[in-house]
Structures are given as structure tokens and as C-alpha cells.
Scaffold this active site. Structure first.
Site, PDB file in Angstrom:
ATOM      1  N   ASP A  26       0.873  -1.181   0.000  1.00  0.00           N
ATOM      2  CA  ASP A  26       0.000   0.000   0.000  1.00  0.00           C
ATOM      3  C   ASP A  26       0.903   1.222   0.000  1.00  0.00           C
ATOM      4  OD1 ASP A  26      -2.098   2.013   0.687  1.00  0.00           O
ATOM      5  OD2 ASP A  26      -3.293   0.238   1.083  1.00  0.00           O
ATOM      6  N   ASP A  78     -10.002   0.598  -3.805  1.00  0.00           N
ATOM      7  CA  ASP A  78     -10.786   1.709  -4.328  1.00  0.00           C
ATOM      8  C   ASP A  78     -11.339   1.271  -5.684  1.00  0.00           C
ATOM      9  OD1 ASP A  78     -11.742   4.043  -5.511  1.00  0.00           O
ATOM     10  OD2 ASP A  78     -10.141   5.292  -4.694  1.00  0.00           O
ATOM     11  N   ASP A  83     -16.874  -5.043  -2.125  1.00  0.00           N
ATOM     12  CA  ASP A  83     -18.295  -4.756  -1.912  1.00  0.00           C
ATOM     13  C   ASP A  83     -18.883  -4.069  -3.131  1.00  0.00           C
ATOM     14  OD1 ASP A  83     -16.677  -2.381  -1.270  1.00  0.00           O
ATOM     15  OD2 ASP A  83     -18.639  -1.460  -0.910  1.00  0.00           O
TER      16      ASP A  83
END
Length: 216
Positions: free
Chosen positions: A70, A119, A155
Site C-alpha cells: 500500500d 478503491d 463490496d
């Protein structure tokens, strides 16, 4: 930037299990030997955030090496500190932009990739920034072993559909797919690991999508 973030940025730079930017390039092709001091397989979690998946996978599979990737050091701090506090030795973190991943891993160096709640970049103008866009998939194909697999948990229904579409277009091998993981037969000890964000989505009664695919 808040004081907590500044403190975490400063702390994470001192952690032995975190490599940042150019420092990580020195380990390319030798992560297992030079960082972990073993010959175990290397598994990546991309866009790892706080590293919940990385750390929990490492607990479940001590015979494998796990690296969370990350760019946000203040998030990486949480997973890295947990691993240090619990003496989980098969965990490392790499603070880089994922689009530069070929500078840090060699051909066939990685055995598996997890992409957990990235994202979704829903705007059409940002499609190329989605972590399952073909320009990223080509990079994953290069660093993965021939039989290596990619997992996506999200999601976001749009990202799930986009990824499934690219898998079909590129003729990749789809191993598993569901639009509602926790109502499927796929869920197991690994897939039931829940990140901070996933718990929030589930509390809002949001479905969790899952895909598993490979390039062979």
C-alpha cells in the site's frame, strides 16, 4: 496532517518489517531469502490498507510469506505493528504505488495475489486505475508463478462485474465467482477473514463479491 498520522509515519520508517520506496527495490527477486530468511512462497495483498488480511493469512499459514502492499504509511503502521507485537515473522509490508510493482518483484516470484476491498475507481475516466484493469493484470501475470492465482474481494458490484468481463475478454481461467460470498458455499476460514471496511459493509447489509482467477 494530524499528530497521530505524523507519529505513525515516523514510527513505520523504523519498523524492521516495513520497506519503503527505493529500499524495497533491493529485495527484488530475493524477498524470501533476504527479508524472511527462508525459501517459502510469497503471497501479496495489494491495497492492503491496515493489513488485516496480510496478518491473518500469516497466522493461518506460517509456512508461507506474506507482504502487504500500500502507499499509505499511516495505514500500514497498524498491520506492521501488530505483526511486530505478536512476533509474526512471516509478515512484511511494502510502501509503494502498486503501478510500480515490477520494480519490486521479479518474474515468477509471487505465488498468489489478494486484492481486498480496493478503491473501485467507479468513474469511467479512472478505469485504468482499477487494480483489475488489463494494464495491472499484465504486471500480475509477470510476477506470478505459472499456476499462481488472483483473488478479488469487493463490496463494489461494478468492480466485480468489470473484473469478470476482463477475465472473459482476455481468456483467463475463472476458478470461482459469487456476488454474495457469505451466502455461498465458497466461504471458508480464509475467505471469512474480515477487514475493518468489510465489517462496516456487512453491518449495512451489503453483499460481498468474490472472484478467483489465474492466467493459465
Amino acid at each position: 496532517m494530524g499528530k497521530d498520522k505524523l507519529r505513525r509515519f515516523a514510527e513505520v520508517a523504523t519498523f524492521a518489517n516495513v520497506h519503503q520506496l527505493d529500499e524495497g527495490k533491493e529485495l527484488k527477486g530475493q524477498w524470501s531469502l533476504k527479508h524472511f530468511n527462508n525459501n517459502q512462497p510469497v503471497i501479496l495483498e495489494l491495497a492492503c490498507g491496515k493489513g488485516e488480511y496480510t496478518v491473518n493469512l500469516a497466522r493461518l499459514f506460517p509456512e508461507k510469506n506474506f507482504i502487504g502492499v500500500d502507499y499509505k504509511g499511516n495505514r500500514i503502521w497498524r498491520g506492521a505493528k501488530t505483526a511486530l507485537d505478536e512476533n509474526i515473522r512471516n509478515v512484511a509490508f511494502l510502501r509503494i504505488q502498486i503501478e510500480n510493482i515490477l520494480d519490486y518483484f521479479d518474474e515468477g516470484e509471487v505465488s498468489e495475489i489478494w486484492i481486498t476491498f480496493p478503491d473501485p475507481q467507479p468513474q469511467i475516466s479512472r478505469e485504468k486505475k482499477r487494480l483489475t484493469h488489463p494494464r495491472f493484470l499484465e504486471k500480475y501475470k509477470f510476477i506470478l508463478v505459472e499456476e499462481g492465482v488472483v483473488h478479488l474481494k469487493t463490496d463494489n458490484d461494478g468492480l466485480h462485474a468489470f473484473t469478470a468481463e476482463k477475465i472473459e475478454e482476455l481468456g483467463l481461467n475463472l476458478h470461482a465467482r459469487t456476488e454474495d460470498l457469505y451466502k455461498s458455499e465458497l466461504v471458508d476460514d480464509v475467505l471469512s477473514i474480515k477487514t475493518y471496511y468489510e465489517k462496516k459493509y456487512l453491518a449495512s447489509d451489503k453483499n460481498i463479491n468474490y472472484l478467483k482467477f489465474s492466467f493459465k
